[in-house]
Design a protein around this motif. Structure first.
Motif, PDB file in Angstrom:
ATOM      1  N   MET A 259       0.852  -1.127  -0.101  1.00 42.36           N
ATOM      2  CA  MET A 259       0.007   0.062   0.000  1.00 42.36           C
ATOM      3  C   MET A 259       0.970   1.221  -0.099  1.00 42.36           C
ATOM      4  O   MET A 259       1.769   1.302   0.863  1.00 42.36           O
ATOM      5  CB  MET A 259      -0.899   0.038   1.118  1.00 42.36           C
ATOM      6  CG  MET A 259      -1.757  -1.233   1.306  1.00 42.36           C
ATOM      7  SD  MET A 259      -3.020  -1.253   2.375  1.00 42.36           S
ATOM      8  CE  MET A 259      -4.362  -0.453   1.608  1.00 42.36           C
TER       9      MET A 259
ATOM     10  N   TYR B 141      -3.227   4.302   6.285  1.00 41.47           N
ATOM     11  CA  TYR B 141      -3.663   2.798   6.132  1.00 41.47           C
ATOM     12  C   TYR B 141      -3.616   2.067   7.514  1.00 41.47           C
ATOM     13  O   TYR B 141      -4.359   1.265   7.738  1.00 41.47           O
ATOM     14  CB  TYR B 141      -2.953   1.945   5.138  1.00 41.47           C
ATOM     15  CG  TYR B 141      -2.978   2.582   3.766  1.00 41.47           C
ATOM     16  CD1 TYR B 141      -4.099   2.695   2.970  1.00 41.47           C
ATOM     17  CD2 TYR B 141      -1.765   3.055   3.233  1.00 41.47           C
ATOM     18  CE1 TYR B 141      -4.006   3.214   1.452  1.00 41.47           C
ATOM     19  CE2 TYR B 141      -1.725   3.509   1.794  1.00 41.47           C
ATOM     20  CZ  TYR B 141      -2.826   3.521   1.206  1.00 41.47           C
ATOM     21  OH  TYR B 141      -2.635   4.052  -0.125  1.00 41.47           O
TER      22      TYR B 141
ATOM     23  N   HIS C  27      -0.212  -7.334  -4.969  1.00 40.70           N
ATOM     24  CA  HIS C  27      -1.308  -6.785  -5.497  1.00 40.70           C
ATOM     25  C   HIS C  27      -0.589  -5.226  -5.013  1.00 40.70           C
ATOM     26  O   HIS C  27       0.198  -4.882  -4.093  1.00 40.70           O
ATOM     27  CB  HIS C  27      -2.271  -7.048  -4.636  1.00 40.70           C
ATOM     28  CG  HIS C  27      -3.090  -8.261  -4.927  1.00 40.70           C
ATOM     29  ND1 HIS C  27      -2.967  -8.807  -6.268  1.00 40.70           N
ATOM     30  CD2 HIS C  27      -3.250  -9.409  -4.054  1.00 40.70           C
ATOM     31  CE1 HIS C  27      -3.527 -10.104  -5.989  1.00 40.70           C
ATOM     32  NE2 HIS C  27      -3.604 -10.552  -4.729  1.00 40.70           N
TER      33      HIS C  27
ATOM     34  N   ALA D  20      -1.953  -1.167  -4.017  1.00 36.61           N
ATOM     35  CA  ALA D  20      -3.119  -0.322  -3.751  1.00 36.61           C
ATOM     36  C   ALA D  20      -2.121   1.180  -3.560  1.00 36.61           C
ATOM     37  O   ALA D  20      -1.381   1.170  -2.661  1.00 36.61           O
ATOM     38  CB  ALA D  20      -3.729  -0.458  -2.396  1.00 36.61           C
TER      39      ALA D  20
ATOM     40  N   TYR E  34      -2.850   5.578  -2.868  1.00 31.83           N
ATOM     41  CA  TYR E  34      -3.851   6.618  -2.738  1.00 31.83           C
ATOM     42  C   TYR E  34      -3.192   7.967  -3.129  1.00 31.83           C
ATOM     43  O   TYR E  34      -2.013   8.312  -2.952  1.00 31.83           O
ATOM     44  CB  TYR E  34      -3.960   6.737  -1.264  1.00 31.83           C
ATOM     45  CG  TYR E  34      -4.535   8.100  -0.831  1.00 31.83           C
ATOM     46  CD1 TYR E  34      -6.076   8.224  -1.430  1.00 31.83           C
ATOM     47  CD2 TYR E  34      -4.286   8.851   0.544  1.00 31.83           C
ATOM     48  CE1 TYR E  34      -6.471   9.679  -1.021  1.00 31.83           C
ATOM     49  CE2 TYR E  34      -4.785   9.933   0.594  1.00 31.83           C
ATOM     50  CZ  TYR E  34      -5.696  10.325  -0.047  1.00 31.83           C
ATOM     51  OH  TYR E  34      -6.745  11.475   0.454  1.00 31.83           O
TER      52      TYR E  34
ATOM     53  N   GLY F  53      -1.236   6.547  -5.974  1.00 23.90           N
ATOM     54  CA  GLY F  53      -2.008   5.892  -6.914  1.00 23.90           C
ATOM     55  C   GLY F  53      -1.123   6.047  -8.249  1.00 23.90           C
ATOM     56  O   GLY F  53      -1.173   5.074  -9.031  1.00 23.90           O
TER      57      GLY F  53
ATOM     58  N   ALA G 281      -5.173  -1.322  -7.398  1.00 23.26           N
ATOM     59  CA  ALA G 281      -6.318  -0.657  -6.952  1.00 23.26           C
ATOM     60  C   ALA G 281      -5.869   0.826  -6.583  1.00 23.26           C
ATOM     61  O   ALA G 281      -4.842   1.097  -6.018  1.00 23.26           O
ATOM     62  CB  ALA G 281      -6.739  -1.047  -5.464  1.00 23.26           C
TER      63      ALA G 281
ATOM     64  N   LEU H  18     -11.495  -2.940  -1.353  1.00 26.25           N
ATOM     65  CA  LEU H  18     -10.402  -3.545  -1.676  1.00 26.25           C
ATOM     66  C   LEU H  18     -10.334  -5.117  -1.257  1.00 26.25           C
ATOM     67  O   LEU H  18      -9.896  -5.844  -1.976  1.00 26.25           O
ATOM     68  CB  LEU H  18      -9.124  -2.722  -0.567  1.00 26.25           C
ATOM     69  CG  LEU H  18      -8.986  -1.282  -1.313  1.00 26.25           C
ATOM     70  CD1 LEU H  18      -7.938  -0.868  -0.196  1.00 26.25           C
ATOM     71  CD2 LEU H  18      -8.548  -1.410  -2.415  1.00 26.25           C
TER      72      LEU H  18
END
Length: 274
Positions: A26, A37, A91, A93, A95, A99, A117, A247
């Motif tokens: 993340m 997070y 994976h 993710a 923000y 992002g 994501a 998510l």
């Protein structure tokens, strides 16, 4: 609170459920840190995944450098971090500006990324992008102090404000962060973005100024779905449970088959945009 030495930077890293079979990394936004997070969304995902959080260079407890805030340099750091942690594929993710880092990572190193994501990824070509990131990052820091300080909240809050004021001063006045971000203006139009093959979830606050950015990405990434959640650009702070559940649903195996089998079972909010 481990700090990992990479070839070009020292990064502060936190892990939840390190024994998880699949990993999600993340990436926070500019002018914030992994705390966006850590207290809510990450623990939800850690029920199912190994969750890796890190402070980007110049942020939080990571090393301070004056250059290298462009997307290529940021993804070099992420690539090196994955190598250092022995993560072959994860994976992602991300923000806000994080992002964009996640998107760049998928474009440059597609074999290292599972699902993708993007939460409130802003279009760098928009004049307001830097102001949006700055304004909402300050709001995030205030929320963090008010909600996650310990019993000596007043004292801790004062210390945190002073610490983050120094971080702002450093990033704004002593680094290339603004010019590096401005140099990414053509990113959404880069052919590599349209070529991203990964299954991609785009989450934006329904009241956010960045919703047009989400629609642009949804139109350009072939395997992307846009979801609008209650909130604005700071939706991970405003609606952490909603974001965490979105998510979780997206990352768990078989989610697409379930959506296709039960298309009428979707919640009215968040809103999925086809």
């Amino acid at each position: 609170m481990p700090v990992i030495d990479l070839p070009n930077i020292r990064l502060h890293v936190q892990e939840l459920n390190p024994g998880g079979r699949e990993t999600i990394i993340m990436v926070h936004g500019m002018f914030s840190n992994l705390a966006v997070y850590y207290f809510n969304i990450a623990p939800m995902l850690a029920k199912h995944f190994r969750v890796v959080l890190f402070d980007m260079k110049g942020h939080g407890m990571s090393g301070k450098v004056k250059t290298g805030y462009d997307l290529t340099s940021m993804t070099n750091d992420l690539h090196d971090l994955m190598d250092a942690l022995g993560i072959e594929k994860a994976h992602l993710a991300g923000y806000s500006y994080g992002g964009l880092v996640a998107l760049k990572m998928a474009a440059r190193f597609p074999e290292r990324v599972g699902k993708l994501a993007i939460i409130e990824g802003p279009d760098p070509s928009e004049q307001e992008t830097l102001a949006i990131i700055d304004t909402y990052s300050k709001e995030f820091l205030i929320h963090y102090i008010e909600n996650f300080a310990d019993t000596t909240r007043l004292l801790a809050g004062k210390r945190q404000l002073e610490k983050n004021h120094r971080m702002y001063e450093f990033l704004f006045n002593e680094t290339s962060i603004r010019s590096d971000m401005e140099a990414e203006k053509a990113f959404f139009n880069d052919p590599s973005v349209a070529a991203i093959p990964h299954e991609t979830l785009l989450i934006y606050g329904e009241d956010s100024n960045c919703v047009p950015s989400g629609r642009t990405l949804a139109s350009r990434i072939p395997n992307a779905k846009l979801v609008l959640a209650p909130g604005d650009h700071n939706v991970p702070v405003q609606q952490p449970e909603v974001i965490g559940k979105e998510l979780e649903k997206f990352l768990k195996p078989g989610h697409r088959r379930l959506l296709e089998k039960h298309p009428g079972a979707r919640r009215p909010r968040p809103t999925e945009i086809d």
